[in-house]
Design a protein around this motif. Structure first.
Motif, mmCIF file in Angstrom:
data_model
loop_
_atom_site.group_PDB
_atom_site.id
_atom_site.type_symbol
_atom_site.label_atom_id
_atom_site.label_comp_id
_atom_site.label_asym_id
_atom_site.label_seq_id
_atom_site.Cartn_x
_atom_site.Cartn_y
_atom_site.Cartn_z
ATOM 1 N N GLU A 143 0.826 -1.208 0.000
ATOM 2 C CA GLU A 143 0.000 0.000 0.000
ATOM 3 C C GLU A 143 0.858 1.254 0.000
ATOM 4 O O GLU A 143 0.455 2.292 -0.534
ATOM 5 C CB GLU A 143 -0.923 0.007 1.223
ATOM 6 N N ALA A 144 2.039 1.156 0.614
ATOM 7 C CA ALA A 144 2.957 2.295 0.676
ATOM 8 C C ALA A 144 3.845 2.385 -0.562
ATOM 9 O O ALA A 144 4.749 3.226 -0.615
ATOM 10 C CB ALA A 144 3.828 2.191 1.932
ATOM 11 N N GLY A 145 3.619 1.513 -1.530
ATOM 12 C CA GLY A 145 4.368 1.583 -2.772
ATOM 13 C C GLY A 145 5.636 0.771 -2.807
ATOM 14 O O GLY A 145 6.400 0.865 -3.784
ATOM 15 N N ARG A 146 5.891 -0.049 -1.799
ATOM 16 C CA ARG A 146 7.094 -0.869 -1.786
ATOM 17 C C ARG A 146 6.899 -2.115 -2.646
ATOM 18 O O ARG A 146 5.812 -2.702 -2.671
ATOM 19 C CB ARG A 146 7.461 -1.271 -0.364
ATOM 20 N N ARG A 147 7.962 -2.515 -3.329
ATOM 21 C CA ARG A 147 7.913 -3.731 -4.144
ATOM 22 C C ARG A 147 8.223 -4.916 -3.238
ATOM 23 O O ARG A 147 9.337 -5.037 -2.722
ATOM 24 C CB ARG A 147 8.916 -3.642 -5.290
ATOM 25 N N CYS A 148 7.233 -5.771 -3.054
ATOM 26 C CA CYS A 148 7.339 -6.849 -2.063
ATOM 27 C C CYS A 148 7.124 -8.211 -2.704
ATOM 28 O O CYS A 148 6.382 -8.352 -3.672
ATOM 29 C CB CYS A 148 6.295 -6.673 -0.954
ATOM 30 N N ALA A 149 7.776 -9.197 -2.108
ATOM 31 C CA ALA A 149 7.547 -10.591 -2.478
ATOM 32 C C ALA A 149 7.256 -11.380 -1.214
ATOM 33 O O ALA A 149 7.834 -11.113 -0.154
ATOM 34 C CB ALA A 149 8.768 -11.173 -3.183
ATOM 35 N N ILE A 150 6.352 -12.332 -1.328
ATOM 36 C CA ILE A 150 6.073 -13.280 -0.246
ATOM 37 C C ILE A 150 6.419 -14.670 -0.740
ATOM 38 O O ILE A 150 5.957 -15.091 -1.811
ATOM 39 C CB ILE A 150 4.603 -13.220 0.194
ATOM 40 N N VAL A 151 7.239 -15.368 0.019
ATOM 41 C CA VAL A 151 7.598 -16.749 -0.288
ATOM 42 C C VAL A 151 6.873 -17.627 0.723
ATOM 43 O O VAL A 151 7.104 -17.528 1.930
ATOM 44 C CB VAL A 151 9.117 -16.976 -0.202
ATOM 45 N N SER A 152 5.974 -18.486 0.237
ATOM 46 C CA SER A 152 5.155 -19.312 1.119
ATOM 47 C C SER A 152 5.237 -20.759 0.678
ATOM 48 O O SER A 152 4.998 -21.073 -0.491
ATOM 49 C CB SER A 152 3.701 -18.839 1.093
ATOM 50 N N GLN A 153 5.550 -21.652 1.623
ATOM 51 C CA GLN A 153 5.733 -23.047 1.239
ATOM 52 C C GLN A 153 4.422 -23.820 1.089
ATOM 53 O O GLN A 153 4.405 -24.915 0.539
ATOM 54 C CB GLN A 153 6.627 -23.774 2.244
ATOM 55 N N GLY A 154 3.315 -23.279 1.562
ATOM 56 C CA GLY A 154 2.053 -23.999 1.410
ATOM 57 C C GLY A 154 0.918 -23.305 2.133
ATOM 58 O O GLY A 154 1.003 -22.130 2.475
ATOM 59 N N GLN A 155 -0.145 -24.046 2.382
ATOM 60 C CA GLN A 155 -1.293 -23.494 3.091
ATOM 61 C C GLN A 155 -0.887 -23.057 4.490
ATOM 62 O O GLN A 155 -0.110 -23.722 5.157
ATOM 63 C CB GLN A 155 -2.404 -24.532 3.178
ATOM 64 N N SER A 156 -1.463 -21.951 4.915
ATOM 65 C CA SER A 156 -1.151 -21.432 6.240
ATOM 66 C C SER A 156 -2.236 -21.821 7.232
ATOM 67 O O SER A 156 -3.260 -22.405 6.874
ATOM 68 C CB SER A 156 -1.034 -19.903 6.187
ATOM 69 N N ALA A 157 -2.016 -21.460 8.485
ATOM 70 C CA ALA A 157 -2.984 -21.762 9.535
ATOM 71 C C ALA A 157 -4.290 -21.006 9.354
ATOM 72 O O ALA A 157 -5.283 -21.322 10.029
ATOM 73 C CB ALA A 157 -2.377 -21.445 10.899
ATOM 74 N N ILE A 158 -4.326 -20.009 8.466
ATOM 75 C CA ILE A 158 -5.575 -19.284 8.226
ATOM 76 C C ILE A 158 -6.668 -20.251 7.759
ATOM 77 O O ILE A 158 -7.849 -20.043 8.032
ATOM 78 C CB ILE A 158 -5.381 -18.175 7.174
ATOM 79 N N HIS A 159 -6.293 -21.310 7.077
ATOM 80 C CA HIS A 159 -7.282 -22.270 6.587
ATOM 81 C C HIS A 159 -8.047 -22.942 7.726
ATOM 82 O O HIS A 159 -9.087 -23.542 7.502
ATOM 83 C CB HIS A 159 -6.595 -23.340 5.732
ATOM 84 N N PHE A 160 -7.534 -22.848 8.936
ATOM 85 C CA PHE A 160 -8.195 -23.449 10.087
ATOM 86 C C PHE A 160 -8.979 -22.407 10.887
ATOM 87 O O PHE A 160 -9.476 -22.698 11.969
ATOM 88 C CB PHE A 160 -7.157 -24.127 10.993
ATOM 89 N N SER A 161 -9.101 -21.216 10.336
ATOM 90 C CA SER A 161 -9.751 -20.117 11.047
ATOM 91 C C SER A 161 -11.220 -20.407 11.322
ATOM 92 O O SER A 161 -11.917 -21.022 10.513
ATOM 93 C CB SER A 161 -9.623 -18.827 10.242
#
Length: 418
Positions: free
Chosen positions: A23-41
């Motif tokens: 949102e602040a204009g920074r160029r970002c990358a997220i490296v994620s190995q798989g499903q997160s705990a959010i799926h259990f929310s």
């Protein structure tokens, strides 16, 4: 590949941090190995439900202000009560901008009804899920609890028992649909996500509304398991208009529809802002020079490194393998960061499962600015956010989502101001 910031971990903390930076204009990358705990929310986000001494908290902001007295190492105490209050006020807008509509505020915990019919104090709840302002008062006196035939991850009898104790008259309904027969042949396929895909189609949702309208006749409201709205936002309102009654959802056993929807919404928001999301990749090694992380290498990109000015460690705790337990120590596997834990393994846990387990407070050691410590020195451009932080008990203190969100936004501010 060059970025302003690389975030390792695509859970709640990683996504919130990435969104705020993007949102602040920074160029970002997220490296994620798989499903997160959010799926259990469960559809709710806790801020603070209990103090470390077990005292219930009705006003999370006031509770956070008292935390430092009991637990100075708690992430909220490290971030600071004033910062926590300010950041908590920003979270609802961040979620809503991502398409996650929530109700609640940080000055008063409300009560979300669990899959077993119990009431649980919480901070924010996704709209449409059954909540009350007081644990013993409901917005209806007669309710129909409806379930899909053959769906075993929802327990109408337990829910009715709890509601009956509070003076609510309950009756049961069941519904079926021909398009469910294919997945019903295999009991392991009768899961919420598979069922929700069926009801993402107008004709199937219309048939469901017709069945519910007849079954709920004479009731004040209808309770359904969360089996709608996997890929569309209007499913609940669609049913409410056609049934003509208030309809409340209850989460089911994971993986849950509200969790999957939240994960999808956050990913979409991050990408919409220009962020790059590398799903199914894991970090293998890092190059560190003069107390700064220069680059990281991942499994999918071989000798092509990720380079950035700042890095954020948001890999979580034991559940997501952000922390790994060996026979004699707790290891952070990506950077070999210092960890906070008790040396004697016999002191890591108690034999009573529901007790406050010491290992839950183990985590990555940081300095007061949440910079990761390695061999006793802070890495200048590596921050830690989320469940991997040390010093708190997310289950007993009912603060897991809050720590993830507030630490993520705090780290984003530190990165932007560096």
């Amino acid at each position: 590949m060059r970025f302003d910031t690389v975030i390792i971990g695509g859970g709640l903390a990683g996504m919130a941090c990435g969104i705020r930076l993007a949102e602040a204009g920074r160029r970002c990358a997220i490296v994620s190995q798989g499903q997160s705990a959010i799926h259990f929310s469960s559809g709710s986000f806790d801020l603070l439900g209990r103090l470390p001494d077990g005292q219930p908290v009705s006003d999370p902001v006031a509770g956070i202000a008292r935390l430092a007295e009991q637990c100075p190492a708690h992430p909220y105490a490290v971030i600071g009560a004033e910062n926590c209050t300010r950041l908590a006020g920003q979270v609802p807008a961040l979620l809503r901008e991502a398409g996650i509509r929530v109700v609640g505020d940080s000055r008063h915990n409300h009560f979300r009804i669990t899959p077993m019919g119990k009431s649980k104090a919480t901070w924010l709840t996704i709209e449409g899920y059954l909540t009350t302002d007081e644990p013993d008062k409901y917005p209806f006196r007669r309710v129909c609890i409806a379930n899909i035939e053959g769906f075993l991850d929802f327990y109408p009898e337990f829910i009715a028992e709890e509601l009956n104790r509070r003076g609510v008259e309950c009756r049961f309904g069941n519904f079926n649909h021909p398009d469910l027969e294919k997945i019903r042949r295999n009991p392991s396929e009768m899961r919420s996500a598979n069922i929700a895909r069926v009801f993402d189609h107008d004709a199937d949702l219309e048939a469901l509304a017709e069945a519910l309208r007849h079954q709920a006749a004479g009731c004040d409201a209808l309770i359904l398991p969360a089996l709608i709205g996997l890929t569309r936002n209007d499913s609940l309102e669609f049913l409410r208009q056609r049934v003509g009654l208030p309809i409340h959802l209850l989460p089911t056993l994971p993986p849950s529809i509200p969790g999957i929807r939240a994960q999808q919404a956050l990913q979409h928001r991050f990408r919409e802002l220009g962020g790059e999301y590398f799903l199914g990749d894991s970090v293998l090694s890092a190059e560190i020079e003069h107390d700064r992380v220069r680059r990281i290498f991942t499994a999918n990109h071989g000798n092509i490194p990720f380079e950035a000015e700042h890095f954020v460690l948001a890999t979580g705790s034991f559940f997501s393998k952000g922390l790994v337990a060996t026979p004699d120590r707790i290891v952070e596997p990506v950077f070999g960061a210092d960890t906070l834990h008790t040396p004697n393994r016999a002191e890591w846990y108690t034999l009573r499962f529901f007790d406050r387990q010491p290992y839950q407070a183990f985590g990555v050691r940081t300095d007061p600015s949440l910079r990761v410590m390695k061999q006793g020195r802070p890495l200048e451009n590596l921050y830690c956010a989320g469940a991997g932080l040390a010093g708190f008990h997310p289950v007993q203190e009912e603060c897991g989502a809050g720590v993830s969100l507030l630490s993520a936004l705090h780290v984003a501010e530190l990165v932007l101001n560096d």
